[in-house]
Design an enzyme around this catalytic site. Structure first.
Site, short mmCIF file in Angstrom:
data_model
loop_
_atom_site.label_atom_id
_atom_site.label_comp_id
_atom_site.label_asym_id
_atom_site.label_seq_id
_atom_site.Cartn_x
_atom_site.Cartn_y
_atom_site.Cartn_z
N PRO A 229 0.78 -1.23 0.00
CA PRO A 229 0.00 0.00 0.00
C PRO A 229 0.81 1.29 0.00
CG PRO A 229 0.08 -0.94 2.20
CD PRO A 229 0.79 -1.90 1.30
N ASP B 147 4.32 1.43 -11.98
CA ASP B 147 3.38 2.54 -12.07
C ASP B 147 3.60 3.50 -10.91
OD1 ASP B 147 0.52 0.47 -11.15
OD2 ASP B 147 1.88 1.59 -9.85
N LYS C 189 0.09 6.14 -14.95
CA LYS C 189 -1.02 6.79 -15.65
C LYS C 189 -1.68 7.79 -14.71
CE LYS C 189 -2.77 2.66 -17.22
NZ LYS C 189 -3.72 1.78 -17.83
N GLY D 106 0.92 -1.02 -7.69
CA GLY D 106 0.61 -0.64 -6.31
C GLY D 106 -0.40 -1.57 -5.65
N GLY D 107 -0.27 -1.74 -4.34
CA GLY D 107 -1.22 -2.55 -3.58
C GLY D 107 -1.19 -4.00 -4.02
N ASP D 108 -2.37 -4.56 -4.25
CA ASP D 108 -2.49 -5.91 -4.82
C ASP D 108 -2.81 -5.76 -6.31
OD1 ASP D 108 -3.05 -8.98 -4.10
OD2 ASP D 108 -4.37 -8.29 -5.71
N MET E 190 -10.14 5.25 -5.11
CA MET E 190 -10.26 6.17 -6.26
C MET E 190 -11.40 7.17 -6.06
SD MET E 190 -9.63 3.56 -9.43
CE MET E 190 -10.42 2.14 -8.72
C1 LIG Z 1 -6.21 2.11 -9.39
S1 LIG Z 1 -6.48 1.83 -7.69
C2 LIG Z 1 -5.28 0.59 -7.39
C3 LIG Z 1 -5.45 -0.11 -6.08
C4 LIG Z 1 -4.33 -1.09 -5.76
N1 LIG Z 1 -4.29 -2.17 -6.70
C5 LIG Z 1 -4.47 -1.65 -4.34
O1 LIG Z 1 -4.76 -2.82 -4.16
O2 LIG Z 1 -4.25 -0.86 -3.40
C6 LIG Z 1 -5.74 3.26 -6.99
C7 LIG Z 1 -6.38 3.68 -5.67
O3 LIG Z 1 -5.85 2.91 -4.59
C8 LIG Z 1 -5.83 3.70 -3.41
N2 LIG Z 1 -4.44 3.75 -2.90
C9 LIG Z 1 -3.37 3.12 -3.41
N3 LIG Z 1 -2.28 3.34 -2.65
C10 LIG Z 1 -2.67 4.11 -1.62
C11 LIG Z 1 -2.02 4.68 -0.49
N4 LIG Z 1 -0.72 4.47 -0.24
N5 LIG Z 1 -2.74 5.43 0.38
C12 LIG Z 1 -4.06 5.65 0.18
N6 LIG Z 1 -4.73 5.15 -0.89
C13 LIG Z 1 -4.06 4.38 -1.77
C14 LIG Z 1 -6.38 5.08 -3.78
O4 LIG Z 1 -7.77 5.08 -3.52
C15 LIG Z 1 -6.10 5.13 -5.27
O5 LIG Z 1 -6.95 6.03 -5.92
#
Ligand SMILES: C[S@@+](CC[C@H](N)C(=O)[O-])C[C@H]1O[C@@H](n2cnc3c(N)ncnc32)[C@H](O)[C@@H]1O
Length: 248
Positions: A8, A31, A53, A83-85, A164
């Site tokens: 995250p 990304d 993007k 990012g994230g999963d 998002m």
């Molecule tokens: C396109 S989505 C991708 C999510 C990602 N695959 C995940 O599992 O966290 C992008 C959104 O994830 C959230 N996000 C990702 N990293 C974050 C962080 N470090 N802090 C807060 N929100 C985050 C936000 O809501 C952002 O708009």
């Protein structure tokens, strides 16, 4: 090709398996949500390709797949870092399909999604058993906001985690209130979780409908009694939060 979830935010929140893949990369395709420090895990000679993007800029999804396939076909170990999963609102599934259909093997390494990690890093327990028995993860992307079944989300007692939603939080809150969610249901916004820039703001649905999200992207929005301000993550003021949810 290895598709790796970066976690995250905060380079040390990646998994050990993900970090090992980066150390063996010939090419990293990353990304903008992945922590920049993670790119340094790769050998100095590795090619580094940023495909971040944003609104109206960055390469198309097919361009990204093309970059991955061309390098992998040349026999290089490509690590795609997301990012994230990678499978949570990340289009990772589409990238796997495109690469596999080009005859290239793919390994996927999970990451801690911001849907789970951001609330936790702000001290919010999504399923604190005194306040919520489940949670739902939603997209606040403007297309999803118009398509979503807000009635079901509003009537449910689940904690809502909205990704998002930095530019749509006002519309999300408005639709939840119109669909019957308590106007005073607590809301927390967690920005840049896991990094030095992490910020948290607390309000309720009515204030969110009026003022929107106080932070830019990336921000996670949490709705429900578990999102009420606490003095400390370890010592939640349970009475206040129960009262707030009843009052709503
Ligand atoms: C396109 S989505 C991708 C999510 C990602 N695959 C995940 O599992 O966290 C992008 C959104 O994830 C959230 N996000 C990702 N990293 C974050 C962080 N470090 N802090 C807060 N929100 C985050 C936000 O809501 C952002 O708009």
């Amino acid at each position: 090709m290895t598709l790796v979830g970066a976690g995250p935010g905060g380079a040390d929140l990646i998994t050990v398996r993900g970090a090992n893949a980066l150390r063996q990369a010939d090419v990293i395709v990353y990304d903008r949500l992945a922590d920049p420090e993670l790119v340094d895990f790769a050998p100095a000679a590795a090619e580094r390709i940023c495909v971040g993007k944003g609104k109206g800029f960055g390469p198309s999804q097919s361009d990204i797949c093309e970059v991955i396939v061309s390098r992998a076909r040349a026999g290089l170990h490509v690590v795609r870092l997301k990012g994230g999963d990678p499978f949570v609102f990340g289009r990772g599934g589409e990238e796997v399909e495109a690469v596999e259909s080009a005859g290239i093997d793919v390994e996927v390494v999970p990451g801690v999604s911001s849907a789970l990690g951001a609330p936790l890093l702000a001290g919010i327990s999504l399923t604190d058993r005194r306040l919520a028995s489940s949670f739902t993860v939603l997209s606040g992307h403007h297309c999803a906001v118009s398509d979503h079944d807000w009635h079901t989300s509003a009537q449910s007692a689940a904690t809502l985690v909205v990704l998002m939603a930095a530019s749509t939080a006002d519309a999300v809150a408005q639709r939840l209130i119109e669909s019957g969610r308590a106007p005073l249901d607590p809301v927390a916004f967690v920005h840049a979780a896991g990094t030095d820039e992490q910020r948290v703001a607390y309000c309720d649905l009515t204030e969110t409908a009026r003022r929107g999200c106080p932070f830019p992207s990336p921000t996670v929005m949490v709705v429900g009694p578990v999102a009420a301000r606490t003095t400390s993550p370890q010592m939640p003021s349970i009475e206040d939060r129960l009262l707030a949810s009843v009052a709503g």
